[in-house]
Design a protein around this motif. Sequence first.
Motif, PDB file in Angstrom:
ATOM      1  N   GLN A  18       0.845  -1.214  -0.026  1.00  0.00           N
ATOM      2  CA  GLN A  18      -0.143   0.012  -0.091  1.00  0.00           C
ATOM      3  C   GLN A  18       0.983   1.253   0.010  1.00  0.00           C
ATOM      4  O   GLN A  18       1.912   1.187   0.445  1.00  0.00           O
ATOM      5  CB  GLN A  18      -1.002   0.113   1.299  1.00  0.00           C
ATOM      6  N   THR A 222      -2.545   2.186   6.043  1.00  0.00           N
ATOM      7  CA  THR A 222      -3.635   2.904   6.413  1.00  0.00           C
ATOM      8  C   THR A 222      -4.584   2.073   7.286  1.00  0.00           C
ATOM      9  O   THR A 222      -4.810   0.932   6.993  1.00  0.00           O
ATOM     10  CB  THR A 222      -4.668   3.415   5.332  1.00  0.00           C
ATOM     11  N   ASN A 246      -8.310   5.128   0.374  1.00  0.00           N
ATOM     12  CA  ASN A 246      -8.483   3.528   0.757  1.00  0.00           C
ATOM     13  C   ASN A 246      -9.715   3.058   0.182  1.00  0.00           C
ATOM     14  O   ASN A 246      -9.961   1.798   0.356  1.00  0.00           O
ATOM     15  CB  ASN A 246      -8.431   3.506   2.248  1.00  0.00           C
TER      16      ASN A 246
END
Length: 343
Positions: A18, A222, A246
């Motif tokens: 990510q 996150t 996200n």
Amino acid sequence: MMIPWRSNKNPRLNLALQGGGAHGAFTWGVLDALLEDGRVEFDGVSGTSAGAMNSVVLAYGLLQGGREGARAALEKFWLAVADSPPIDLSVPGKGDTVQLGIPAKLMMQFMQYFSPHQLNPFNFNPLRDIVEAQIDFAALREKSPVNLFIAATHANSGKLRLFRNHEMCTDVLLASACLPTIHHPVMIDGEPYWDGGYSANPAIFPLLNETRAEDTLMVLLTPITHPHTPVSVAQIKARILEISFNATFLREMRSLVDLREQLKRSWLSRLGRLEQRTTGMHFHLIEAEDFLGNLSVDSKLIANRRFFETLRKQGEIRAQRWLEAHYGAIGKRSTVDLRELFG
């Protein structure tokens, strides 16, 4: 094109890395621990923004010098990023953390009223110099030891574009990490691209469709959930930004959870290769909600050696714990409940 399967006994993992700006140094620590441990190989690597940086540097390091080459390449990259600002814009925070100083915060305020074309008319980006100095993209395009899937967002349509091995270049990497409030859009094939986090953070589907590994390890920066609801204006803005980056990942994972459950209710003999891959893939997770969730949002913009080392160490610790607890599950079962996380 599928990269030939290696003839070794080590289990193979896909990686889903990510984005998260400077917090990507946490992923550096995770990768460093996996490489040092030496018991897993990598097949597909899907990355966005900082995750894209880690993906490509990992691949090039493996190409140049195997595991130790990859460890050295990741360290060289992150230290170069830490040393790239002409002045240190950070100030000490709580414990080993840092935060933006007043001059940097004033600069961030300006970005709410002026575009990158106004504040940075010559499109200066020190990351370009670092990437071009450290990565031979021609060699990577020809012989990458892993399948790369780098996400960027088409600025004029919002559509995801995934770049694969044969397309790797400096602009692809910069496009994946192009925050539109800070940088000019990156032009590729005459089209403008922004940060891949808006459309995939990271993309999971190519790991199902285009790799052979049976396991995917997600390294998330996150937090999936927060213990507190934001109340101040600054907190609300930060949460909105986080949600926007996200949302596509959460939506993709929710769809995957639903599809897996539907397919498992079907007769296995009727399922094709992709359907069997969808139901059979094992998923694993390394994250640090308790640590990363407590960092200020503006810390994602801080390039600082001490801060990067703190993040790297946290990533290393979490990866070592994961290996100790779950190495034996690789190739056998998932170690994270997707329905509980994303359903």
